[in-house]
Write a protein that holds these residues in place. Structure first.
Motif, PDB file in Angstrom:
ATOM      1  N   GLY A 184      62.722  58.751  26.825  1.00 54.70           N
ATOM      2  CA  GLY A 184      61.447  59.286  27.266  1.00 54.70           C
ATOM      3  C   GLY A 184      61.340  59.545  28.758  1.00 54.70           C
ATOM      4  O   GLY A 184      60.288  59.922  29.245  1.00 54.70           O
ATOM      5  N   ARG A 185      62.441  59.339  29.487  1.00 51.71           N
ATOM      6  CA  ARG A 185      62.423  59.502  30.942  1.00 51.71           C
ATOM      7  C   ARG A 185      63.370  60.621  31.355  1.00 51.71           C
ATOM      8  O   ARG A 185      64.523  60.655  30.920  1.00 51.71           O
ATOM      9  CB  ARG A 185      62.866  58.189  31.593  1.00 51.71           C
ATOM     10  CG  ARG A 185      62.865  58.200  33.084  1.00 51.71           C
ATOM     11  CD  ARG A 185      63.182  56.788  33.626  1.00 51.71           C
ATOM     12  NE  ARG A 185      63.554  56.911  35.010  1.00 51.71           N
ATOM     13  CZ  ARG A 185      64.769  56.692  35.481  1.00 51.71           C
ATOM     14  NH1 ARG A 185      65.744  56.317  34.696  1.00 51.71           N
ATOM     15  NH2 ARG A 185      65.015  56.829  36.763  1.00 51.71           N
ATOM     16  N   PHE A 186      62.913  61.522  32.208  1.00 49.54           N
ATOM     17  CA  PHE A 186      63.766  62.580  32.727  1.00 49.54           C
ATOM     18  C   PHE A 186      64.676  62.023  33.818  1.00 49.54           C
ATOM     19  O   PHE A 186      64.255  61.178  34.614  1.00 49.54           O
ATOM     20  CB  PHE A 186      62.941  63.733  33.308  1.00 49.54           C
ATOM     21  CG  PHE A 186      62.246  64.545  32.258  1.00 49.54           C
ATOM     22  CD1 PHE A 186      62.975  65.334  31.369  1.00 49.54           C
ATOM     23  CD2 PHE A 186      60.872  64.515  32.142  1.00 49.54           C
ATOM     24  CE1 PHE A 186      62.333  66.088  30.395  1.00 49.54           C
ATOM     25  CE2 PHE A 186      60.217  65.267  31.177  1.00 49.54           C
ATOM     26  CZ  PHE A 186      60.952  66.051  30.300  1.00 49.54           C
ATOM     27  N   VAL A 187      65.904  62.519  33.833  1.00 49.28           N
ATOM     28  CA  VAL A 187      66.883  62.112  34.838  1.00 49.28           C
ATOM     29  C   VAL A 187      67.386  63.368  35.541  1.00 49.28           C
ATOM     30  O   VAL A 187      67.915  64.276  34.892  1.00 49.28           O
ATOM     31  CB  VAL A 187      68.070  61.351  34.196  1.00 49.28           C
ATOM     32  CG1 VAL A 187      69.095  60.958  35.248  1.00 49.28           C
ATOM     33  CG2 VAL A 187      67.576  60.130  33.433  1.00 49.28           C
ATOM     34  N   ASP A 188      67.209  63.414  36.860  1.00 52.79           N
ATOM     35  CA  ASP A 188      67.765  64.498  37.668  1.00 52.79           C
ATOM     36  C   ASP A 188      69.212  64.150  38.023  1.00 52.79           C
ATOM     37  O   ASP A 188      69.541  62.974  38.205  1.00 52.79           O
ATOM     38  CB  ASP A 188      66.982  64.676  38.970  1.00 52.79           C
ATOM     39  CG  ASP A 188      65.531  65.086  38.753  1.00 52.79           C
ATOM     40  OD1 ASP A 188      65.187  65.502  37.631  1.00 52.79           O
ATOM     41  OD2 ASP A 188      64.756  64.981  39.717  1.00 52.79           O
ATOM     42  N   GLU A 189      70.045  65.171  38.144  1.00 58.78           N
ATOM     43  CA  GLU A 189      71.444  64.970  38.522  1.00 58.78           C
ATOM     44  C   GLU A 189      71.724  65.693  39.837  1.00 58.78           C
ATOM     45  O   GLU A 189      71.380  66.865  39.982  1.00 58.78           O
ATOM     46  CB  GLU A 189      72.383  65.552  37.450  1.00 58.78           C
ATOM     47  CG  GLU A 189      72.441  64.763  36.180  1.00 58.78           C
ATOM     48  CD  GLU A 189      73.465  63.648  36.212  1.00 58.78           C
ATOM     49  OE1 GLU A 189      73.177  62.610  35.596  1.00 58.78           O
ATOM     50  OE2 GLU A 189      74.506  63.805  36.842  1.00 58.78           O
ATOM     51  N   HIS A 190      72.345  64.969  40.771  1.00 57.68           N
ATOM     52  CA  HIS A 190      72.847  65.606  41.987  1.00 57.68           C
ATOM     53  C   HIS A 190      74.249  66.135  41.694  1.00 57.68           C
ATOM     54  O   HIS A 190      75.061  65.435  41.076  1.00 57.68           O
ATOM     55  CB  HIS A 190      72.921  64.620  43.150  1.00 57.68           C
ATOM     56  CG  HIS A 190      71.609  64.255  43.740  1.00 57.68           C
ATOM     57  ND1 HIS A 190      70.601  65.159  43.984  1.00 57.68           N
ATOM     58  CD2 HIS A 190      71.137  63.058  44.161  1.00 57.68           C
ATOM     59  CE1 HIS A 190      69.571  64.547  44.521  1.00 57.68           C
ATOM     60  NE2 HIS A 190      69.864  63.263  44.634  1.00 57.68           N
ATOM     61  N   LEU A 191      74.524  67.329  42.154  1.00 58.95           N
ATOM     62  CA  LEU A 191      75.851  67.925  42.067  1.00 58.95           C
ATOM     63  C   LEU A 191      76.498  67.740  43.428  1.00 58.95           C
ATOM     64  O   LEU A 191      75.907  68.067  44.463  1.00 58.95           O
ATOM     65  CB  LEU A 191      75.741  69.408  41.712  1.00 58.95           C
ATOM     66  CG  LEU A 191      74.915  69.710  40.462  1.00 58.95           C
ATOM     67  CD1 LEU A 191      74.723  71.209  40.299  1.00 58.95           C
ATOM     68  CD2 LEU A 191      75.543  69.099  39.238  1.00 58.95           C
TER      69      LEU A 191
END
Length: 173
Positions: free
Chosen positions: A151-158
């Motif tokens: 239920g939680r969004f996770v952002d990814e750094h490239l």
């Protein structure tokens, strides 16, 4: 703690399966794969994966894996690029230099084959970000809402490290 870093082979499939399942179970937000999908993979499939990618492991004196990192080289028009994958170090081995030793080994291997090494990391994973930045990786983008876990969004750094430039320099520097 004492450990050695070496390349994993198909003979390490049971140890690889155990540590990968631990990683996916205990840190589902850190990986695009799920533990539920991973347990469905057959032993021959995992042996094939260990042969296809370059897997490095931090091995404890008793033979248990304390950490893993995988490297994959791009193909054809992307043959100048490599990818760091499946990064995981057991909690007891964090802050011991184990992750740095694994990363240094992957970088040494990749430098002989590619001009740049890429990775993605959850934006909230500060210890991993510090490790990568100290190793010369720079953020070149962020993939918002890369995945949704529990239920939680996770952002990814490239992130990228160029081997044909000074550490920390980007294409525009």
């Amino acid at each position: 703690m004492n450990y050695s870093v070496r390349r994993l082979t198909r003979d390490d499939v049971d140890a690889y399966r155990a540590i990968r399942l631990e990683a996916l179970t205990n840190h589902p937000e850190a990986f695009a794969s799920s533990a539920e999908d991973f347990v469905l993979r057959s032993i021959p499939d995992l042996e094939g994966l260990l042969e296809k990618l370059v897997f490095l492991g931090a091995v404890l004196p008793g033979g248990e894996l304390a950490g893993i990192m995988a490297y994959d080289r791009g193909q054809k028009r992307e043959a100048h690029r490599g990818w760091l994958l499946q990064v995981y170090v057991k909690p007891a081995m964090r802050s011991t230099g184990c992750a740095k030793a694994l990363l240094d080994a992957v970088i040494a291997h990749a430098q002989a084959e590619v001009l740049q090494l890429h990775l993605s990391v959850a934006s909230h994973n500060e210890p991993a970000l510090r490790l990568y930045q100290r190793a010369g990786f720079v953020i070149y983008g962020t993939d918002p809402r890369f995945q949704r876990v529990n239920g939680r969004f996770v952002d990814e750094h490239l992130m990228v490290r160029f081997f044909d430039k000074a550490p920390g320099k980007t294409e525009n520097d």
